[in-house]
Design a protein around this motif. Sequence first.
Motif, PDB file in Angstrom:
ATOM      1  N   TYR A 333       2.695 -14.723 -46.890  1.00  0.00           N
ATOM      2  CA  TYR A 333       2.553 -14.124 -45.557  1.00  0.00           C
ATOM      3  C   TYR A 333       1.084 -13.976 -45.163  1.00  0.00           C
ATOM      4  N   PRO A 334       0.348 -15.067 -45.100  1.00  0.00           N
ATOM      5  CA  PRO A 334      -1.089 -14.964 -44.795  1.00  0.00           C
ATOM      6  C   PRO A 334      -1.369 -14.376 -43.418  1.00  0.00           C
ATOM      7  N   HIS A 335      -0.413 -14.481 -42.487  1.00  0.00           N
ATOM      8  CA  HIS A 335      -0.594 -13.933 -41.150  1.00  0.00           C
ATOM      9  C   HIS A 335      -0.562 -12.407 -41.143  1.00  0.00           C
ATOM     10  N   LEU A 336      -0.182 -11.809 -42.281  1.00  0.00           N
ATOM     11  CA  LEU A 336      -0.146 -10.350 -42.382  1.00  0.00           C
ATOM     12  C   LEU A 336      -1.251  -9.820 -43.291  1.00  0.00           C
ATOM     13  N   THR A 337      -2.230 -10.662 -43.585  1.00  0.00           N
ATOM     14  CA  THR A 337      -3.370 -10.262 -44.404  1.00  0.00           C
ATOM     15  C   THR A 337      -4.653 -10.377 -43.579  1.00  0.00           C
ATOM     16  N   ASP A 338      -5.745  -9.867 -44.128  1.00  0.00           N
ATOM     17  CA  ASP A 338      -7.018  -9.916 -43.393  1.00  0.00           C
ATOM     18  C   ASP A 338      -8.196 -10.226 -44.318  1.00  0.00           C
TER      19      ASP A 338
END
Length: 352
Positions: A333-338
Amino acid sequence: MTLDTKTDTIRAHLAEGLAIPAHPLALDAERQLDEQRQRALTRYYVEAGSGGLAVGVHTTQFAIREAGLYERVLELAASTAEEYGDRPLAMIAGVAGKTAQAVAEAHTAASLGYQAALVSPAPFRDASEAELLAHAAAIGEVLPVVGFYLQPAVGGRVLSVDFWRKLASIPSVVAIKIAPFHRHRTVDVVRGVVEARAEGGVTLYTGNDDHIVADLLLPFVFRRDGEDVSVRIKGGLLGQWSVWTQAAVHLHKRCREAAKADAVPIDLLAIDAQLTDMNNAVFDVPNDFRGVIAGCHEILRRQGLLEGIWCLDQNETLSPGQAEEITRVSRDYPHLTDDAFVAAHLDRWLDG
């Protein structure tokens, strides 16, 4: 500024619906406070777009009190947040212990500029609901109160609809963090607020780290006096948001926009399950939350914000297989990491 004025101010601010991370504790290898990294964490949360900070709460480790760190940790967050003087931040202090201790902590927090107290019910697991209500009212004489439905697995207790109705009726209560990790009990809180006719003055915040997106999207509708009353959870005060915070802020904004438009994009519903899967790994749910704080620390360690995952209690660490689960959800879930955001600013946060 009088307490009534302070209450009105923080009530209005929280009513906007904010993304508020629960601030962790940075320790060095000797399990001593790492002030450089503690300040770096605060800068991270503010620059990630958080609407406030919750300090001295479960994610900060309740043991800061026995370690003599409570006042210093609160002061570090407050003074570092002041670097961003143009940003209005809701500064919320966790207060714990029986009433005398909690009131003393509220006085300490107020002296440092904190605007509200998040009241831990943990010391009242075997007390009557009336005693817990009196406890909240006493703290409200010092600071506006954020009520807290803490899940039993980490020290909370089951509370009735009547309790939440009476709590919402206390004038100093400005918000409630709903964190029983239980849908029926979540509904109990909202129903209690509606029965108290307090939905206009008590803002609901999700602490259900296992159901964040749905909490922010779904309306709660109850009948009152023959009419439907619709209430929404507007913000989040979350341990899960102590990590990957910039992505959390963006997600909260999307949820608020969808709720206002009464139109939910289908991908947001999918993200609800994805974020729950991430929380399962970070909070160590398969092992009854034993690695919950260490799990948050592990992500911050991988990003370079923390040097290690040390907790005040040397027995608090990752559970077997938890690191691998964190790796999996970070990959899936890279879209939920920063991670890129942190990497771009980390050196400056540490040098400040």
